[in-house]
Design an enzyme around this catalytic site. Structure first.
Site, short mmCIF file in Angstrom:
data_model
loop_
_atom_site.label_atom_id
_atom_site.label_comp_id
_atom_site.label_asym_id
_atom_site.label_seq_id
_atom_site.Cartn_x
_atom_site.Cartn_y
_atom_site.Cartn_z
N ASP A 231 14.17 -1.65 34.80
CA ASP A 231 13.76 -1.52 36.09
C ASP A 231 14.87 -2.60 36.58
O ASP A 231 14.87 -2.21 37.86
CB ASP A 231 12.39 -2.08 36.85
CG ASP A 231 11.23 -1.83 36.78
OD1 ASP A 231 11.55 0.29 36.20
OD2 ASP A 231 10.01 -1.50 36.61
N LYS B 123 4.27 -6.26 40.37
CA LYS B 123 3.61 -5.41 40.68
C LYS B 123 2.74 -4.95 39.62
O LYS B 123 1.59 -4.33 39.40
CB LYS B 123 4.81 -4.48 40.51
CG LYS B 123 4.36 -2.80 41.35
CD LYS B 123 5.20 -2.23 42.02
CE LYS B 123 6.31 -1.67 40.89
NZ LYS B 123 5.77 -0.28 40.48
N SER B 124 3.26 -4.85 37.86
CA SER B 124 2.79 -4.99 37.09
C SER B 124 1.75 -5.69 36.89
O SER B 124 0.50 -4.86 36.85
CB SER B 124 3.73 -5.01 35.71
OG SER B 124 4.37 -3.77 35.93
N ARG C 148 13.73 0.98 44.09
CA ARG C 148 14.26 -0.26 43.37
C ARG C 148 16.26 0.62 43.46
O ARG C 148 17.22 -0.03 43.55
CB ARG C 148 13.99 -0.30 42.06
CG ARG C 148 13.00 -0.56 41.83
CD ARG C 148 12.74 -1.18 40.26
NE ARG C 148 11.60 -0.95 39.97
CZ ARG C 148 10.60 -2.51 40.04
NH1 ARG C 148 11.39 -3.54 41.26
NH2 ARG C 148 9.43 -2.84 40.43
N LYS D 274 12.04 7.57 36.21
CA LYS D 274 11.38 7.50 36.92
C LYS D 274 11.81 7.75 38.56
O LYS D 274 11.66 8.92 38.20
CB LYS D 274 12.96 5.94 36.96
CG LYS D 274 12.52 4.81 35.66
CD LYS D 274 11.01 4.11 35.48
CE LYS D 274 11.21 3.58 34.44
NZ LYS D 274 10.10 3.49 33.61
N SER E 292 6.34 2.72 26.53
CA SER E 292 6.46 2.68 27.78
C SER E 292 5.48 2.34 27.97
O SER E 292 4.19 1.92 27.25
CB SER E 292 6.43 3.91 27.86
OG SER E 292 5.11 3.79 29.56
N ARG F 289 7.07 13.52 38.08
CA ARG F 289 7.35 12.39 36.65
C ARG F 289 6.71 13.58 35.31
O ARG F 289 5.20 13.25 35.67
CB ARG F 289 7.02 11.53 37.19
CG ARG F 289 7.92 10.89 38.54
CD ARG F 289 7.31 9.33 38.66
NE ARG F 289 8.46 8.63 37.53
CZ ARG F 289 7.65 6.85 37.95
NH1 ARG F 289 6.91 6.68 38.34
NH2 ARG F 289 8.10 6.37 36.70
#
Ligand code: S3P
Length: 443
Positions: free
Chosen positions: A327, A28-29, A403, A354, A178, A133
């Site tokens: 994650d 995904k990243s 998740r 998250k 991050s 967030r």
């Protein structure tokens, strides 16, 4: 596995151990970055193996609204391949609607960096979860570089960003590790005059530093620091996205809990900033191994193998290793719940930021399974119960977080009886075919 209604799913125990080899969808990243960097570049980039999921679709929609031409098509294996023609040196166009990033923090935060040098006014928003967030971690350094945000001090979306054509290069000491923050600052740095550097407390995932050179950018990157020199326009590239280790982690952790299992996940990224979960499982005494096969650009990929191991034991994970499992803490906490002794995850407060507050979600869900878990200061403790048996009829809340949904599904798949997982469809964010992979691996 059967659907009760559109949002709650009953997950039944696997009838057989998990055996054999499988692949997982694209990382995904890396997929977000491949799409966004191609959109920023001059010319047409060719992408393959891109994850087809709601989060990546949010990035694709965002860059289309900004003028990139996206011609990605779904392949037989479910991935996306094709070309993206970027806006390059002419810059993104003024979108006529707000950009809705859905559930995707990566889309919103990376986009803020990419838009920084351009004189357009863009409203960025998202779903209920994303609108809660924290965003000041991104807007603060970008404002130092000269970007304007309205409201200026806003912590949450929606935010309207207006870039600046005369951005200042900065040296920034990030208050937290991050990769989203690091990437936003580096992307803005590509539009600034001079060297922009970001230092971080401990190393976060480094896909940006590894991929930017594929688009012609020279980055300098070391353990806790990364720099770019601007101004620079990215040049089109060719990117092949390996499988997602964060998705692989669910399969490998399932093999740890389901007796008799032995699986291999192939063509998966072996980036060390991402496979910390294999180290954690090793510390618990698990039979896990990795085999390097090759690299895609600078990203290593290969096979992760995991065999059921009797008598896993609790372990301690130091705070500086948390970014490499950020994650995976939810699913590792489920494995810890079946190990002997106490597992301690040090310094996990970032998990509160998250898609949901994952600390609260872990403690509550494990509590429903009858497992003690608690926070002391910044550290999460899980007291394992080897041979954990759960009562029938448990309902576990995914909190609309992909998740957490997959973690609680694993409890139903690998423990003694079915569980119901609420809002299970959140898995579409990163791993839409999660359940079918298990069906394939069951013998
Ligand atoms: C990501 C970085 C991590 C991770 C997220 C994806 C990325 O977030 O949790 O799923 O692609 O850069 P942080 O940067 O907030 O740690």
């Amino acid at each position: 596995m059967s659907a009760q209604d559109t949002n709650s799913v009953v997950i039944n125990p696997l009838e057989h151990p998990l055996v054999g080899a499988t692949k997982v969808p694209g990382d995904k990243s890396i997929s977000h970055r491949a799409v966004l960097f191609s959109a920023m570049a001059e010319g047409t980039s060719r992408l393959s193996g891109v994850l087809e999921s709601e989060d990546v679709r949010s990035t694709i929609k965002a860059v289309q609204l900004l003028g990139a031409e996206v011609n990605l098509e779904v392949q037989v294996d479910g991935s996306l391949s094709g070309g993206i023609t970027g806006w390059g040196s002419k810059g993104p166009k003024q979108p006529d609607v707000p950009i809705d990033c859905g559930n995707s923090g990566t889309t919103a935060r990376l986009l803020m960096g990419a838009l920084a040098p351009w004189p357009i006014e863009v409203q960025i928003t998202g779903d209920d979860s994303l609108r809660k967030r924290p965003m000041r971690r991104i807007t603060a350094p970008l404002m130092k570089m000269g970007v304007h945000f309205d409201p200026a001090g806003a912590e949450t979306l929606p935010i309207t960003e207006t870039g600046d054509t005369d951005l200042k290069a900065i040296k920034y000491d990030a208050p937290m590790s991050s990769a989203q923050l690091k990437t936003a600052v580096l992307l803005a740095g590509l539009g600034a005059n001079g060297v922009t550097t970001l230092n971080e407390p401990s190393p976060s995932r480094n896909h940006t530093e590894l991929m930017l050179p594929e688009f012609g950018v020279s980055t300098t990157a070391a353990e806790r620091t990364a720099s770019v020199t601007g101004p620079f326009t990215l040049k089109a590239s060719e990117i092949s996205v390996p499988g997602d280790p964060s998705s692989a982690a669910f399969l490998i952790c399932a093999a740890m809990i389901k007796e008799g299992s032995a699986i291999q996940v192939e063509n998966v990224s072996l980036n060390t900033a991402r496979i910390g979960f294999t180290r954690t499982l090793e510390r618990m005494g698990a039979d896990v191994s990795i085999t390097h096969i090759g690299s895609s650009g600078k990203e290593p990929y290969g096979i992760i193998s995991g065999c059921y191991t009797e008598q896993l034991r609790g372990c301690e994970i130091p705070a500086d290793k948390i970014p490499s499992i950020v994650d995976e803490v939810p699913v590792l906490s489920l494995v810890a719940a079946t190990a002997s002794g106490i597992t301690v995850f040090r310094g996990v407060t970032e998990l509160r930021m998250k898609e949901t507050d994952r600390i609260d979600a872990i403690i509550e869900g494990l509590g429903i399974l009858g497992v003690e878990a608690w926070m002391n200061g910044d550290d999460l403790f899980v007291e394992g119960q080897p041979g954990l048996q759960i009562p029938e009829g448990l309902v576990l809340d995914s909190c609309k977080d992909h998740r957490m949904a997959m973690t609680w599904a694993l409890a139903g798949l690998c423990l003694n009886t079915s569980v119901t997982v609420s809002n299970f469809d959140s898995v579409k964010v990163s791993y839409p075919e999660f359940l079918s992979t298990f069906e394939r691996l069951m013998r």
